[in-house]
Structure formats: C-alpha cells, structure tokens
Design a protein around this motif. Sequence first.
Motif: not given
Length: 480
Positions: A48-54, A78-83, A168-172, A359-364
């Motif tokens: 996993i090293r060298g891959r982008l955090m996203w 974990a990526m939330d914390m980095i972001a 899946g890809t739901g959580a970013i 049903q909210g639209t504020d996602l990130i």
Amino acid sequence: MTEPRMIEISPVTRVEGHGKVTIHLDEENRVEEARLHIVEFRGFERFIRGRLMWEVPVIVQRLCGICPVSHHLAAAKAMDMIAGVDELTPTAEKMRRLMHYGQVMQSHVLHFFHLAAPDLLFGFGAPAEKRNIFEVIKEKPELGKRAVLMRKYGQEIIEATAGKKIHGTGAIPGGINRNLTIERRDHFLGSIDMMIEWALDAVKLARDYTQEHEALVAEFGSFPSNYMSLVRESDGALDLYHGSLRALSSTGDLIFDQIPYTRYHELIVEDVRSWSYMKFPFITELGPEAGWYRVGPLARMNTASFIDTPLADKAHAVLKAETGGVPNNSTLANHWARMIEVLHCIEKIRELLNDPDLQGTDLIAEGQRREEGIGVIEAPRGNLIHHYKVDEHDQVTYCNLIVSTTHNNEGMNRAVKDVAVKHLSGQAQITEGMLNHVEVAIRAYDPCLSCATHALGQMPLQVELFDAEGSMVDSRRQSI
C-alpha cells in the motif's frame, strides 16, 4: 504404547482464508501441543506504500470479500484525520453508520446460519456431509430462508450506501459520495419490521442453545481473559462505528477506559512468533503472559455499559445476568452475542432510515491537512485498527493494520489446545468428528484469516532442511 505423532487439520473449514491446525500427541496419545497456523501471507502493509491517500479506502478492501466494508470505513476514518476532518457532516456520518450496520448484520448472519449453525443444529460430531448450509435448508427450510433474506437485506443496505455490495466506493476522505434516495429508503422500511422479528427469533435460538447446553458451553474452549473494544465516549454504550478504547480483566476490573484510539500504540504491542504469519498482540502494561485479550461480539457485550437500542439492550441484560454481571468467558457464547448485535444493527438501521439527514446534500467536510491518520472501528469480528502516514505528495509512507482476528490470535490458540486436550487426549482412535470439535472452537471466533496475514518490520521467512534421521542439516532465514 505408540510412537509420538502429529495430526494436521488442513485446511480449517468454514472460515474465511487459509489456516491449519497441528496437534502433537505423545506415546500415550495425550495432546502435548496444539496450534493454529496461518499459512498464507498477504503483504498489504507493504504494497500500500506509495499509493495515494485517496485510493486507500478502496484498495484495502481487497484484503477480504467478507468484511470489505470494515476495512473501507476504518481506512476512510484514518484518511479523514489526514484530511484534517475531525467531524463529518450529519449526512456523511449517518450514511457511513448505515453502511456499517448493514455490514455487521450481513456478516453475522452469514457466520451464524451458514457456517456455525450446522454444528449447533446437528452436533459437533455429526457426519461431515451433514454439516453444511444445504442440510440446514433441507431440514429447516424456514430458518434457511431467513438466513438468505436477512443477509440479502444487509447487502442491499451496503449497495445503497457504498455503491456495490462488495468493494464499494461510498466513503471518501472527509465524507461520503452519495446520499440515500427516498425510493431506497422506502424499500428498506417496507421489510424492516420483519427483519426485527426474525432477529428476535435468532437471538432466542442462540440463547436457547447456550442455556440448554450449559455444561458444554462452560467447558468448551473457555477460559478467563481480558477483553477490549470501543465504547461510546459519553457513557460507555456499545458503539460499533466510533468511540474510545476500554479494556476489562476477566473479573470485570478496568485495565484502561475511555482512551482515544489514536493512542492505541501506547496500549498494545504486537508480538511475533516463528510458526505463524499472524501476530500476537498484548496489553503493554500487563506484558505478553498476562496481557493477551479477546475482541469481538462477546468482548463487546462484556465491555459495553449498555446498548442504546431497547430490544438489544434487553437481550444484553439477559446475557449479562448469566454470569452475574461479570465478563462471560465462554467461547461458544460468542454466537449469542453475535445475534444480539444483529438485533441492535437492525434497530439502528430502522432509526437511521427514519432520519431525514440521509437525504441531505452536504456530503464532504474540509480541514487542515495532516501527515498521519488512525482509524478504528468495531468490525464484525472485533476491533480493527488502520494507521497510516503520508508525505507531502499524498503518498502513503507507512501502514499498520491490526485486524480483529489478530487480536484474537492467542485466544484462538488457547481454545484449540483446550478442546484438543479435552476431546482428543487418550483416544485410541481419533475420528473426523473429534477433529471437528477443534474447528468448532475456531469458528466461534468467526476468524478472517486472510485479513490477519500482514507484516510490519521484520517478519522472518525461515527454511530448514532435515535429513532422514530428523537432524537439521541446513537453515536459511530471510526477513521480508
């Protein structure tokens, strides 16, 4: 008197991943040693090293096809914390929780009905051809139908929140990439009451088995241990998605409590042993001999102060009463605890489906970039830790994963030896049914062996060459 010999169970069946058990017998057929070996190696912590955090929340799911959502969400946290995101939007938080409850529900249903039920319904020593889900469906068609439809419901929840039932890809990083449509909400609400009714019946089935086989449950691979899980930060309630770390001794004394999970590395150490690719964690202050612990459904029932959904909380109280409020050390009681969690998940799913925030639209959300992130979640099998560091180019430079099955490694090995000693020692002829008793002890932990085979630091690969008399003539060791 016979010659000393070794019996090998390979592979261990009705678990995820590849493992084997070796049982060493002396001249009088007494068990001297029994061990669970993890024989596959998958180096996710390295490649996993060298891959982008996203990319990480999507890539790490490939560890497993049974619990990919758990890795997806732990990595996303974990990526939330980095972001730099310390608090998600309400819609993102609740969509992730809905995804997680769907995952825990379907995974527990899969294990209990498809993998464990053949042993519980037909007996540990029943013929091998009898111990499978097809025989369960044949003899108990209504139970089989429920097993299929309950798992289908959980998987559809995952699909609606993550985009796919598997991988899946739901959580970013920082949130979620979709909300829940009114049409999907109404579809799930249409059968939610039936799911709760079926979950109540499943709790009763598991409870009745445990109580009706009290003597077996008390002695079968059971022993005192420490327990660890997340609990809700405010009040110590069961929380499968987020919380702080709590650990109890076998008598219910606090070892540590309400410790932020970002400090996990101060609390536990991972030991390495030569005969397995899986590590052996222990609580630092207690040391390797006294500090090993167990995680998972029964551990969570032991550590949680209460459950915040009424039906599951009532069931939890009954389970706790079995041992007078102190931790339950019975390995087979994991099945009862597992069904209580299914009920809890369905109650939480109903609660969330009626929440308009889905049903909210504020996602990130956004925040100030960091270089290190730790995400911890309660996966179906227990506590799951993802720890990453990234550089200024958003590339991963460090990864450490401590998965549920790794936490339980010492407990599973002790259960294997306990059952082998009690059910195999002194037997003139060892049958397949006797050996299945050992596998039953392993299955009670619902291990995911694929998830648990990783390397951090120096994981030795050792090859030894022996001559015909059993003397070692050469040895080579390589660290990878």
